[in-house]
Design an enzyme around this catalytic site. Sequence first.
Site, short mmCIF file in Angstrom:
data_model
loop_
_atom_site.label_atom_id
_atom_site.label_comp_id
_atom_site.label_asym_id
_atom_site.label_seq_id
_atom_site.Cartn_x
_atom_site.Cartn_y
_atom_site.Cartn_z
N ILE A 114 121.17 2.28 5.74
CA ILE A 114 121.63 2.11 4.35
C ILE A 114 121.69 3.44 3.59
CG2 ILE A 114 120.98 -0.32 4.04
CD1 ILE A 114 118.41 0.75 2.59
N ALA A 169 113.81 -1.53 3.69
CA ALA A 169 113.04 -0.56 2.88
C ALA A 169 112.15 0.27 3.79
CB ALA A 169 112.18 -1.31 1.86
N THR A 225 108.59 0.81 4.02
CA THR A 225 107.51 0.01 3.41
C THR A 225 106.11 0.55 3.68
OG1 THR A 225 107.43 -1.41 5.36
CG2 THR A 225 108.86 -2.12 3.56
N TYR A 245 105.68 4.65 -3.07
CA TYR A 245 106.37 3.44 -2.60
C TYR A 245 106.81 2.61 -3.81
CZ TYR A 245 106.84 -1.35 -0.87
OH TYR A 245 107.29 -2.64 -0.63
N LYS A 268 110.68 1.92 -5.03
CA LYS A 268 111.19 0.53 -5.09
C LYS A 268 111.65 0.21 -6.51
CE LYS A 268 111.17 -2.47 -2.50
NZ LYS A 268 112.23 -2.96 -1.57
#
Length: 270
Positions: A29, A52, A54, A116, A120
């Site tokens: 992505i 993601a 993560t 993180y 996000k």
Amino acid sequence: MHEMLAGENVFVTYHSNPIVAKDSFQLDITDRSQVEKVFRDVSPGVIIHTAAFTNVDGCESQKEKARMVNAEGARNVAIEAKKYGAKLVYISTDYVFDGHKGMYKEGDVTNPINHYGLTKLQGEQAVVDVCDDFIIARTSVLYGRGRKNFTTWIIDELKNRKELTIVTDQFVSPTLNTDLSHQIIALIEADAAGIYHTAGAERISRFDFAQKVAEGFELDPDLIVPYASERMNWLAKRPMDSSLDVSKVSKVRKPLRVHEAIKTLRGEMS
Ligand SMILES: NC(=O)c1ccc[n+]([C@@H]2O[C@H](COP(=O)([O-])OP(=O)(O)OC[C@H]3O[C@@H](n4cnc5c(N)ncnc54)[C@H](OP(=O)(O)O)[C@@H]3O)[C@@H](O)[C@H]2O)c1
């Protein structure tokens, strides 16, 4: 989720571990041209964006990678979703909050305390900036059958009669993955939009949750040793209470309580 969408045309993407499924695509992505190509090939009506970086400590030590995947990756997907007039469901996290309050509602102020959570949140902002039709689905401590996670780790260790230390002072809203899928599908079917807290129905400490897992799977709870989070050797800070208030999603689909979710998981694993 795949099985729950029987009758729909479902396409899945993978990154480094190939998924053996008919309609699957390899996708990074962070690469705009790859994202554009997958959208051209599939022309989706709804995208559920779960990808993601993560690893919470990994995001702290690899900040640029975290930004590229969690923020820029989400922006790349959002741009294509907008172009195709598709609905984008972005899976986000309880870690967008600082954890001072707990039982967070959708409108509460975000204030991530680690990289993180920050990246996000930047992903959320990209979705809001770019898309007209989106759901931001914030969840917490995901678990389920399949890949190793907090709950399968507890079950495996207890089955092998190993002692495990678990923090007593960190509160979360553990979420069974199939329950999350049901919540998301219900929101899509209701044509909901905006931010939703899609998580398990209860606020619980990680230690108490582990005790309930032991109970539900008839394993020995005495092997679980209480521990204080200040003694953990984490690189990234963790919110102390990032539990989520799920009353908004409950009007569309009621999330499972802890004992219901553990019972469901046991059924799914048998
Ligand atoms: N797990 C939790 O407790 C939790 C809690 C709250 C929110 N969430 C959110 O829920 C979602 C799913 O979490 P999860 O625990 O299932 O995560 P996960 O197991 O780490 O899976 C993340 C997936 O993203 C893929 N990915 C990573 N970099 C990518 C890239 N550049 N391009 C395309 N795909 C990429 C990974 O593929 P590779 O492994 O091949 O790189 C992996 O398949 C995430 O958005 C996460 O932020 C998770």
